[in-house]
Write a protein that holds these residues in place. Sequence first.
Motif, PDB file in Angstrom:
ATOM      1  N   GLU A   1      -7.695  53.135  19.200  1.00 53.80           N
ATOM      2  CA  GLU A   1      -6.865  54.225  19.702  1.00 53.80           C
ATOM      3  C   GLU A   1      -6.614  53.977  21.176  1.00 53.80           C
ATOM      4  N   THR A   2      -5.355  53.856  21.535  1.00 56.40           N
ATOM      5  CA  THR A   2      -4.999  53.633  22.931  1.00 56.40           C
ATOM      6  C   THR A   2      -4.902  54.982  23.636  1.00 56.40           C
TER       7      THR A   2
ATOM      8  N   ILE B   1      -3.574  56.632  27.062  1.00 52.27           N
ATOM      9  CA  ILE B   1      -2.779  56.352  28.253  1.00 52.27           C
ATOM     10  C   ILE B   1      -2.678  57.627  29.078  1.00 52.27           C
TER      11      ILE B   1
ATOM     12  N   TYR C   1       8.429  50.978  15.448  1.00 54.51           N
ATOM     13  CA  TYR C   1       7.931  51.399  16.755  1.00 54.51           C
ATOM     14  C   TYR C   1       8.982  51.248  17.850  1.00 54.51           C
ATOM     15  N   GLY C   2      10.120  50.686  17.523  1.00 49.05           N
ATOM     16  CA  GLY C   2      11.158  50.528  18.540  1.00 49.05           C
ATOM     17  C   GLY C   2      10.823  49.484  19.576  1.00 49.05           C
ATOM     18  N   ALA C   3      10.177  48.395  19.166  1.00 47.92           N
ATOM     19  CA  ALA C   3       9.816  47.339  20.113  1.00 47.92           C
ATOM     20  C   ALA C   3      11.061  46.611  20.590  1.00 47.92           C
TER      21      ALA C   3
ATOM     22  N   TYR D   1       6.157  51.368  26.658  1.00 41.90           N
ATOM     23  CA  TYR D   1       5.625  52.531  25.936  1.00 41.90           C
ATOM     24  C   TYR D   1       5.685  52.272  24.427  1.00 41.90           C
ATOM     25  N   SER D   2       6.858  51.811  23.962  1.00 40.46           N
ATOM     26  CA  SER D   2       7.005  51.512  22.540  1.00 40.46           C
ATOM     27  C   SER D   2       6.266  50.236  22.163  1.00 40.46           C
TER      28      SER D   2
ATOM     29  N   MET E   1       3.579  48.960  23.534  1.00 35.87           N
ATOM     30  CA  MET E   1       2.130  49.192  23.521  1.00 35.87           C
ATOM     31  C   MET E   1       1.712  50.017  22.321  1.00 35.87           C
ATOM     32  N   HIS E   2       2.588  50.932  21.908  1.00 41.47           N
ATOM     33  CA  HIS E   2       2.237  51.853  20.840  1.00 41.47           C
ATOM     34  C   HIS E   2       1.873  51.125  19.548  1.00 41.47           C
TER      35      HIS E   2
ATOM     36  N   GLU F   1      -1.865  49.856  15.564  1.00 43.33           N
ATOM     37  CA  GLU F   1      -1.722  49.498  14.155  1.00 43.33           C
ATOM     38  C   GLU F   1      -1.894  47.994  13.956  1.00 43.33           C
TER      39      GLU F   1
ATOM     40  N   ILE G   1       4.355  52.614  31.576  1.00 44.26           N
ATOM     41  CA  ILE G   1       4.057  53.364  30.355  1.00 44.26           C
ATOM     42  C   ILE G   1       3.836  54.833  30.712  1.00 44.26           C
TER      43      ILE G   1
END
Lengths: 372, 169
Positions: free
Chosen positions: A43-44, A46, A219-221, A338-339, A341-342, A346, A370
Motif C-alpha cells: 500500500e503506497t 503519499i 491506471y492511465g499510465a 500520480y497515475s 505510481m498508483h 497492484e 505526485i
Amino acid sequence: MNAPIELRADETFVLNVGPQHPATHGVLRVKMEMHGEYIVNAETVIGYIHRMHEKMGELKTYPQFLMNLSRMDYLGALGYSHAHVLVVEKASGIVVPERAEYIRAIMVELNRIASHLFWFGAFVMDLGGFSPLMYALQDREHILDMLEAVTGSRLTYCYFRFGGLYNDVDDDFIAAARRFVPRMRKSLKKYRRLVTDNVIFRKRLEGIAPLSKEICRKYGASSAVARGSGINFDVRKNEPYSVYPQFDFDIPVYPQGDSLARYMVRMDEIEQSLRIVEQGLDKLPGGPIMPEKKPKLIKPPPGDYYQAVETARGSFGVRLVSDGGKTPYRLKLRSPTYSNMHLFDEACRGMMIMDALAFMGSLDLVIPEIDR
Amino acid sequence: MICEKTRTALEHLIPTPDAATAGDGQESGAKGQTPRPNGVIERDYAVHGYHLDAQMACEQLLAAVAILDENEFFLETITGVDWIAENQLELIYDFSRYDFDLCRVVLRTRVDRRNPVVPTITGIYAGANWHERETHDFFGIVFSGHPHLIPLLLPEDADFHPLLKDFKA
C-alpha cells in the motif's frame, strides 16, 4: 541460550519503506506485507509533502500562479509551465509569436534531457552503480548552465509568460546549445557501453516487473511506463500542440513491458530530444518574443478548458474552469506520476523486494509532483 | 471515428433534450446562468481541449464509464468543482485514448452539496482509487462502494475539505 526460531510457511510481516528512504527519492512511504523476500501486498502512502497547489491556483491571479508550476516537478519544470501557459492562452485567445513557441520547445526539450539524465543516474544508483550518476550530473550541468543564463534559475524556472517569454535567447545560448548536442551524443555512446550493455545491469531488469497494456490503461499510465509496454502514446504526437508538428522526431516504443524497456525508452528519448533541439535551432525564426497586443489583465471568458502536454514524466494536464474573474474558479493539475505510481501497488505483488525497488526506480518518480 | 461511436453510445444512454443541442456551447459555470440540462455536447477541440462533454445524472455514471471502458479509453483524472451559488458539487471525469484517433471525453455529474454521494468507478477502472480519494479529501464527496476511502493527500485525521468555496483556513 539462543532459542531456535520457528518460521511458519504462511507467516508474513509488514515492512515499512519510507517516508525517509533513499530508494524512494523523496518522502514516499510504501507499506509492504512481506513473505520472506516476496511482496504479498503493498500500500503506497503519499501526501507527505502535499502543499495544495490547486487551492493556491484559486487564490492567486493567473500571473501570480506562474511560479507554482515549477515547484511541482523540480527536475523537468518547464514542461509543467508550458501546459499552464498554453491553457490560459487558449482560453484568453492570446496568440504567441512563432519565435517564442520555438524557444519554448527548445527549452522544454533541453529540460527533458536534464530530467532524464538525473533519472538515469539515480536509477543506476538504486541498482548499486554509483559512478554513472556523476557522469550524468556532469552532462546535466551543461544544460542547467545554459538554462540559468537565459531563464535566471537552475531548477525552479519562471520563464514562460502568457503570450511569450520573459527573456530572449542570445548568441551565447545558441552556440552553447549547438556545442552541447554532439557532446551529449558522445555521452550517450558512453552510457551504452558503461551501463546499458552491462550484463549485471541487464540481469537486474530484463523480464522484471512486466506491465501489460491493460494495467497501463486502467491506471492511465503515460510516459515511458506506457511506451515501455508497447503503447505508442506521446502527447506531442497524439495530440500535437505548440510547434511540435514542425519537428521530425520518433517516439521510441518497446513492447516488452519490463523495467529494461522503460529504461530503454528514456535513453532513446534523449536522442529524440536532441533531434528536436537541433531542428529548433536551425529553424528558429526571428521576431518578437511577446505579442504586440496582449490584455493587461488576464481574464479568460467563462468556460472549462483542458490542455495536456508531454512532460518528462508523462501526460500532464491542466483543467481551467473560469468564471470570468481574475483568478481561476478551479485549476486542476493532473500529474502523470500520480497515475504511474498508483499502479505500483497492484503490479508489485509477488515480486522480490529488490526487484520492486528497481521497478519503482523505473517509474521515474518525483514526489512533489505526485503530492502537489 | 471513435468520437462518433462514443457519442452515439452516450446519447443512447443520456437522451439529450433539444435545448442542450441548441445551446451556444457556453458553460453553465458563469454566475447567474441556469444549470445546463443533461446531455451530450460536442465541443470545439481547439477552444476547450476536448471533444465530447456529457452531463448526466449520477445513476447513469457507471453505465457511461462502462461504455468508455469498452472503447478502450484510459482514465485521465477525476476532479470536482464547487458551485456554491447553485448549492451543487460537480464531478468531472476525464477520459482519453492511447490512439491516434484522438477523442477526449469529459463526463460530468452534479450532486447536492449537503449530501454529495456518487457511486465509485473503481470496479471498472482500478486507477480511479486515488483520484476518488483525492476528490473526497478536497470536496468531501463520498464515493459509495469505494474500498478504502481514507485521506490520501491530506493528513490522516483531516476533517476539512479545502477546495470547498466556504472553506476558511
